[in-house]
Design an enzyme around this catalytic site. Structure first.
Site, short mmCIF file in Angstrom:
data_model
loop_
_atom_site.label_atom_id
_atom_site.label_comp_id
_atom_site.label_asym_id
_atom_site.label_seq_id
_atom_site.Cartn_x
_atom_site.Cartn_y
_atom_site.Cartn_z
N HIS A 206 38.33 54.36 44.84
CA HIS A 206 39.45 54.97 44.10
C HIS A 206 39.59 56.44 44.46
O HIS A 206 40.70 56.94 44.68
CB HIS A 206 39.21 54.89 42.58
N LYS B 186 39.77 41.71 30.23
CA LYS B 186 39.11 41.74 28.93
C LYS B 186 38.70 43.18 28.59
O LYS B 186 38.93 44.09 29.39
CB LYS B 186 37.93 40.77 28.90
N ARG C 251 43.14 46.84 49.42
CA ARG C 251 41.90 46.61 50.16
C ARG C 251 42.03 45.46 51.16
O ARG C 251 41.54 45.52 52.27
CB ARG C 251 40.75 46.28 49.19
N SER D 235 35.67 47.81 40.89
CA SER D 235 34.97 48.15 39.64
C SER D 235 34.22 46.93 39.12
O SER D 235 33.10 47.04 38.62
CB SER D 235 35.97 48.61 38.59
#
Ligand code: PNS
Length: 164
Positions: free
Chosen positions: A20, A46, A95, A133
């Site tokens: 990032h 979530k 990506r 992440s």
């Protein structure tokens, strides 16, 4: 790029990765001003591991030294956040081809809502093309070493949060 151009780099950043930071830093070389938009609660994911304030703080401290970047949290539609901040462009990292479908859908939705705001894509540097992440959280959960993948402060926070 026109004088005074502003870009938004939006994301969940739960947590920010070196991938990032690479995209944000490269975007800051193209635009006069870059706003990193940290979404408060991502709808499609979530519950986040870190609060929006924690996620924004990690990015702010990692980007100290790049003068034309600021970090803000938002809870609205991305295009409304962009408009409120006078941004002309939404910049996202890509990506692999697997990112394309999701980004294509978002692109079409955002264009329908705000045709005047363009979306642009920066290709991930090869050393970060595998990095996410989610992957970082999974590695940290199973005791893997994430020190090369995220800022030091984030690696420490992951250890602390996951041990708890
Ligand atoms: O890092 P992510 O999770 O891929 O980022 C997703 C983000 C923040 C770009 C997306 O969830 C978003 O734009 N959220 C705000 C709500 C919105 O405008 N959704 C898209 C159009 S319906």
């Amino acid at each position: 790029m026109s004088e005074g151009s502003t870009a938004i780099c939006p994301g969940s950043y739960d947590p920010v990765t070196n991938g990032h930071l690479d995209i944000i830093g490269r975007t800051a070389r193209i635009f006069d001003r870059v706003i990193v938009g940290v979404v408060n609660q991502p709808v499609r994911k979530k519950k986040t591991l870190f609060t929006a304030e924690e996620r924004a703080g990690f990015i702010e401290r990692a980007l100290r030294g790049i003068d034309n970047v600021e970090v803000l949290t938002f809870s609205t539609l991305l295009v409304d956040f962009a408009r409120e901040n006078g941004a002309t462009t939404i910049v996202k990292g890509l990506r692999a081809i697997s990112d394309f479908e999701y980004e294509f859908e978002m692109n079409q939705l955002n264009r329908k809502l705000a045709p005047e705001i363009e979306s642009a894509y920066v290709m991930a540097s090869s050393e970060y093309s595998f990095l996410s992440s989610t992957g970082v959280k999974e590695l940290a959960t199973f005791g893997g070493d994430v020190t090369d993948l995220v800022p030091d402060e984030v690696a420490a926070a992951l250890r602390e949060r996951i041990e708890r």
